[in-house]
Enzyme design. Structure first.
Site, mmCIF file in Angstrom:
data_model
loop_
_atom_site.group_PDB
_atom_site.id
_atom_site.type_symbol
_atom_site.label_atom_id
_atom_site.label_comp_id
_atom_site.label_asym_id
_atom_site.label_seq_id
_atom_site.Cartn_x
_atom_site.Cartn_y
_atom_site.Cartn_z
ATOM 1 N N SER A 146 0.836 -1.201 0.000
ATOM 2 C CA SER A 146 0.000 0.000 0.000
ATOM 3 C C SER A 146 0.875 1.257 0.000
ATOM 4 C CB SER A 146 -0.960 -0.041 1.191
ATOM 5 O OG SER A 146 -1.989 0.918 1.074
ATOM 6 N N ARG A 212 -12.281 6.719 8.777
ATOM 7 C CA ARG A 212 -11.893 5.294 8.792
ATOM 8 C C ARG A 212 -13.013 4.420 8.247
ATOM 9 N NH1 ARG A 212 -7.193 2.535 8.602
ATOM 10 N NH2 ARG A 212 -7.177 0.682 9.907
ATOM 11 N N ASP A 299 -8.834 -6.301 -5.164
ATOM 12 C CA ASP A 299 -8.443 -5.001 -4.611
ATOM 13 C C ASP A 299 -9.168 -3.881 -5.365
ATOM 14 O OD1 ASP A 299 -7.182 -2.773 -3.517
ATOM 15 O OD2 ASP A 299 -5.197 -3.689 -3.530
ATOM 16 N N HIS A 328 -8.206 -5.144 -0.713
ATOM 17 C CA HIS A 328 -6.894 -4.543 -0.490
ATOM 18 C C HIS A 328 -6.221 -5.101 0.763
ATOM 19 C CE1 HIS A 328 -3.758 -1.544 -0.709
ATOM 20 N NE2 HIS A 328 -4.056 -1.079 0.487
ATOM 21 N N ASP A 329 -6.979 -5.323 1.813
ATOM 22 C CA ASP A 329 -6.407 -5.801 3.073
ATOM 23 C C ASP A 329 -5.843 -7.209 2.990
ATOM 24 O OD1 ASP A 329 -6.659 -3.523 4.534
ATOM 25 O OD2 ASP A 329 -8.374 -4.179 5.735
#
Length: 351
Positions: A146, A212, A299, A328-329
């Protein structure tokens, strides 16, 4: 330059590097000095050829053995009994490095909103200063995901033959309008907090919670939420996903500050390896190290096509893909796949 502090945590050493030279940043602004908090594990060989430098993501820290425990540790892929493992807290982050809450030596007060604009190029510059301090002439492997991958790519461009392998995970060579848009939406949420603009550590705290929550929608894939946040009973309110996003927002705001988040997201937006270098493809073509770009099939934030672009345009590039519902994580979760991919990469021709 001098070493500020040293203490031991098991086999890990945590230290703070103090650069007392004024550095001019890419924006034209400057920092009169800066600090970088970092950890090391293991020992250098006499040839100093076993350095693995790991770069963390947006809200990560230097304790890589905690957030990438599946890859770092004894008898694991990055083994401190074999490798000298370095992980440094990125410039602008609130985990020990110079950031908006740090004291500005020119005023004797915290920077707050006067903290200078940072770019990923500035962050790579700070790590280069630390490399020199540590006496590391050559790095075997740089790896980052990232935002950490963006900084790793910038650094690899500057290091040239001084790094052998560069691994870029779920990242890109230039930040897309899509990613910048997500980041801007998060900053708008922080701005909407009535405390934003005040000079204290909790300014923007509620806004950071909302930011967040927005971020989580880009870090995961809809399959993730379908699998783990779907309500099993019929209802009209109080959905499981709502509680999950609020929890994630509160969790981050209790460990991070809004000004650092703002600063780092702006740095992510700035990422463009080709700026003033003839364009992205040309800059990639000038990287000397072997480069492994790892994408994630689901992603949504840093698409697999962006990873493929890196692999296609560096002279010694290859691409591998993580298959996952986590979006993505996945680069922090799918340790078994990453292990397999990296082991296969190391078995390839090193010429």
């Amino acid at each position: 330059m001098n070493l500020q502090s040293t203490y031991l945590i098991s086999d890990m050493t945590q230290e703070v590097f103090h650069c007392d030279e004024e550095v001019v940043l890419e924006s034209g602004e400057s920092l009169p000095e800066f600090r970088i908090s970092y950890t090391t594990q293991g020992h250098l060989t006499p040839q100093k050829d076993n350095v693995v430098w790991i770069l963390h993501a947006l809200t990560g820290d230097a304790n890589v053995h905690e957030w990438w425990s599946g890859l770092v540790g004894e008898d694991k892929l990055f083994d401190p009994t074999k490798n000298f493992i370095v992980c440094a807290n990125i410039l602008g982050s609130c985990y020990g490095s110079t950031q908006p809450m740090s004291i500005n030596p020119k005023t004797g007060k915290p920077y707050y909103y006067d903290f200078p604009q940072l770019s990923t190029r500035d962050m790579a510059m700070a790590f280069e200063k630390l490399r020199g301090h540590l006496g590391i002439r050559k790095i075997d492997t740089i790896i980052g995901g990232s935002l950490g991958g963006q900084v790793a790519l910038e650094w690899a461009y500057n290091l040239q033959e001084k790094v052998k392998n560069t691994v870029i995970v779920a990242s890109n060579a230039k930040t897309s309008p899509w990613t910048i848009g997500f980041n801007e939406a998060q900053r708008m949420a922080i701005e909407a907090d009535g405390t934003w603009g005040e000079n204290h550590e909790d300014a923007g705290k509620k806004g950071l919670e909302a930011a967040r929550a927005i971020g989580m929608l880009s870090y995961r894939h809809h399959q993730t939420f379908e699998a783990f946040q779907k309500d099993t009973e019929e209802k009209t309110d109080n959905f499981k996903i709502c509680s999950y996003l609020r929890y994630q927002g509160q969790k981050l705001s209790n460990r991070f500050n809004a000004l650092s988040y703002w600063t780092l997201s702006k740095a992510m937006d700035s990422h463009d390896l080709g700026r003033n270098r003839g364009g992205t493809a040309k800059a990639l073509s000038e990287i000397k190290s072997r480069v492994l770009a790892i994408g994630v099939d689901t992603d949504l934030l840093f698409t697999k096509e962006e990873s493929q672009f890196i692999a296609k345009n560096v002279p010694k590039g290859s691409y591998r893909e993580i298959k996952s519902i986590y979006g993505h994580d996945a680069f922090l979760i799918e340790n078994e796949q990453i292990n397999y991919i990296l082991k296969s990469f190391n078995l390839e021709d090193n010429s």
